[in-house]
Design a protein around this motif. Structure first.
Motif, mmCIF file in Angstrom:
data_model
loop_
_atom_site.group_PDB
_atom_site.id
_atom_site.type_symbol
_atom_site.label_atom_id
_atom_site.label_comp_id
_atom_site.label_asym_id
_atom_site.label_seq_id
_atom_site.Cartn_x
_atom_site.Cartn_y
_atom_site.Cartn_z
ATOM 1 N N HIS A 18 -13.353 9.602 -24.713
ATOM 2 C CA HIS A 18 -13.939 8.914 -25.301
ATOM 3 C C HIS A 18 -13.777 9.540 -26.650
ATOM 4 C CE1 HIS A 18 -15.951 6.236 -22.479
ATOM 5 N NE2 HIS A 18 -16.043 7.214 -21.790
ATOM 6 N N HIS A 19 -12.898 9.015 -27.454
ATOM 7 C CA HIS A 19 -12.491 9.684 -28.881
ATOM 8 C C HIS A 19 -13.831 9.262 -29.745
ATOM 9 C CE1 HIS A 19 -9.802 11.727 -31.423
ATOM 10 N NE2 HIS A 19 -9.994 10.947 -32.445
ATOM 11 N N GLU A 20 -14.117 8.127 -29.906
ATOM 12 C CA GLU A 20 -14.934 7.809 -31.305
ATOM 13 C C GLU A 20 -16.199 7.141 -30.338
ATOM 14 O OE1 GLU A 20 -12.658 4.517 -33.173
ATOM 15 O OE2 GLU A 20 -11.604 6.038 -33.915
ATOM 16 N N ALA A 27 -25.183 11.188 -33.311
ATOM 17 C CA ALA A 27 -24.204 11.217 -34.205
ATOM 18 C C ALA A 27 -24.530 12.461 -35.043
ATOM 19 C CB ALA A 27 -23.626 10.144 -34.761
ATOM 20 N N ASP A 28 -23.479 12.848 -35.935
ATOM 21 C CA ASP A 28 -23.815 13.526 -36.949
ATOM 22 C C ASP A 28 -22.999 13.041 -38.311
ATOM 23 O OD1 ASP A 28 -24.714 15.387 -35.064
ATOM 24 O OD2 ASP A 28 -22.779 16.729 -35.092
ATOM 25 N N PHE A 29 -23.363 13.272 -39.272
ATOM 26 C CA PHE A 29 -22.913 12.820 -40.758
ATOM 27 C C PHE A 29 -22.804 13.884 -41.773
ATOM 28 C CE2 PHE A 29 -22.002 11.103 -44.956
ATOM 29 C CZ PHE A 29 -20.961 10.202 -44.624
ATOM 30 N N VAL A 30 -21.512 14.372 -41.954
ATOM 31 C CA VAL A 30 -21.287 15.890 -42.662
ATOM 32 C C VAL A 30 -20.549 15.399 -44.150
ATOM 33 C CG1 VAL A 30 -20.617 17.855 -42.795
ATOM 34 C CG2 VAL A 30 -21.449 17.082 -40.545
ATOM 35 N N LEU A 81 -16.531 13.718 -53.248
ATOM 36 C CA LEU A 81 -17.264 14.342 -51.747
ATOM 37 C C LEU A 81 -16.141 13.932 -50.757
ATOM 38 C CD1 LEU A 81 -20.766 12.791 -51.724
ATOM 39 C CD2 LEU A 81 -20.335 15.050 -52.268
ATOM 40 N N ALA A 82 -15.999 14.922 -49.887
ATOM 41 C CA ALA A 82 -15.499 14.486 -48.367
ATOM 42 C C ALA A 82 -16.638 14.158 -47.487
ATOM 43 C CB ALA A 82 -14.715 15.398 -48.023
ATOM 44 N N THR A 83 -16.372 13.237 -46.577
ATOM 45 C CA THR A 83 -17.415 12.705 -45.536
ATOM 46 C C THR A 83 -16.776 12.647 -44.283
ATOM 47 O OG1 THR A 83 -17.053 10.563 -45.965
ATOM 48 C CG2 THR A 83 -18.712 11.376 -47.610
ATOM 49 N N ASP A 84 -17.687 12.815 -43.301
ATOM 50 C CA ASP A 84 -17.242 12.861 -41.933
ATOM 51 C C ASP A 84 -18.352 12.390 -41.197
ATOM 52 O OD1 ASP A 84 -15.437 13.017 -39.653
ATOM 53 O OD2 ASP A 84 -15.471 15.256 -39.657
ATOM 54 N N PHE A 85 -18.039 11.207 -40.404
ATOM 55 C CA PHE A 85 -18.925 10.483 -39.578
ATOM 56 C C PHE A 85 -18.577 11.064 -38.120
ATOM 57 C CE2 PHE A 85 -19.286 6.880 -36.243
ATOM 58 C CZ PHE A 85 -20.600 7.089 -35.986
ATOM 59 N N HIS A 88 -21.004 11.858 -31.038
ATOM 60 C CA HIS A 88 -21.034 12.862 -29.907
ATOM 61 C C HIS A 88 -20.162 12.529 -29.082
ATOM 62 C CE1 HIS A 88 -24.897 15.010 -31.341
ATOM 63 N NE2 HIS A 88 -24.072 15.028 -32.452
ATOM 64 N N SER A 89 -18.860 12.347 -29.170
ATOM 65 C CA SER A 89 -17.902 11.983 -28.404
ATOM 66 C C SER A 89 -17.101 13.095 -27.753
ATOM 67 C CB SER A 89 -16.892 11.065 -29.029
ATOM 68 O OG SER A 89 -15.886 12.023 -30.080
ATOM 69 N N HIS A 90 -16.121 12.949 -26.806
ATOM 70 C CA HIS A 90 -15.053 14.229 -26.241
ATOM 71 C C HIS A 90 -14.711 14.761 -27.441
ATOM 72 C CE1 HIS A 90 -15.338 12.113 -22.286
ATOM 73 N NE2 HIS A 90 -15.809 13.044 -22.126
ATOM 74 N N HIS A 91 -14.234 13.954 -28.610
ATOM 75 C CA HIS A 91 -13.486 14.523 -29.688
ATOM 76 C C HIS A 91 -14.392 15.311 -30.572
ATOM 77 C CE1 HIS A 91 -12.228 14.508 -34.080
ATOM 78 N NE2 HIS A 91 -11.034 14.844 -33.410
ATOM 79 N N TRP A 92 -15.778 15.037 -30.488
ATOM 80 C CA TRP A 92 -16.775 15.708 -31.490
ATOM 81 C C TRP A 92 -16.955 17.104 -30.532
ATOM 82 C CZ3 TRP A 92 -21.622 16.984 -29.244
ATOM 83 C CH2 TRP A 92 -22.308 17.496 -30.120
ATOM 84 N N GLN A 93 -16.907 17.017 -29.121
ATOM 85 C CA GLN A 93 -17.158 18.247 -28.471
ATOM 86 C C GLN A 93 -16.355 19.341 -28.650
ATOM 87 O OE1 GLN A 93 -17.541 16.757 -24.408
ATOM 88 N NE2 GLN A 93 -19.719 16.171 -24.551
#
Length: 149
Positions: A18-20, A27-30, A81-85, A88-93
């Protein structure tokens, strides 16, 4: 290779990747960059590190709302700014571990199988992959050749 990241995984397990999509509904937003601290003060976003601000471990819908507010604030105030959504997917892990590891690598479990991710400085591209087998045809190692062409 894509986004300067390599994922080493059993081909058969990729269907469970699960990529997304968030696996836990969180989730996180940074965000970071030249005007990150200024935006964080305006939007009451906590510091996540010396250079990063945002929110972690919140429901996806709440993170999407806060992320949209940050991006709107960036647009209307001409901020850099740079942003990243980060659902909590496998990619996030694997990226969570890769971001914090001195080797820029991480592992996670996908459907009972460990996969390994690592970052490179080579960027995107196609690279030769070799498998070395023992005398009994068992996999001994995988080699990836990064070289200038």
């Amino acid at each position: 290779m894509d986004y300067a990241r390599l994922l080493i995984a059993d081909f058969d397990v990729l269907g469970a990747w699960h990529h997304e999509d968030s696996l836990d509904g969180l989730a996180d937003f940074v965000f970071w960059g030249q005007d990150a601290q200024k935006a964080a003060l305006s939007l009451n976003a906590p510091a996540l590190s010396e250079a990063e601000f945002g929110w972690t471990n919140l429901p996806v819908e709440m993170i999407l709302e806060r992320g949209a507010a940050v991006e709107e604030h960036e647009r209307t105030n001409d901020l850099k700014l740079a942003t990243d959504f980060r659902p909590h997917s496998h990619h996030w892990q694997v990226m969570r571990d890769s971001r914090s590891s001195p080797t820029e690598s991480g592992m996670t479990d996908v459907d009972g199988v460990q996969v390994c991710n690592f970052m490179t400085t080579w960027g995107d591209g196609l690279f030769e992959v070799h498998r070395d087998l023992s005398n009994s045809d068992e996999l001994v190692q995988i080699r990836i050749e990064f070289e200038s062409r």
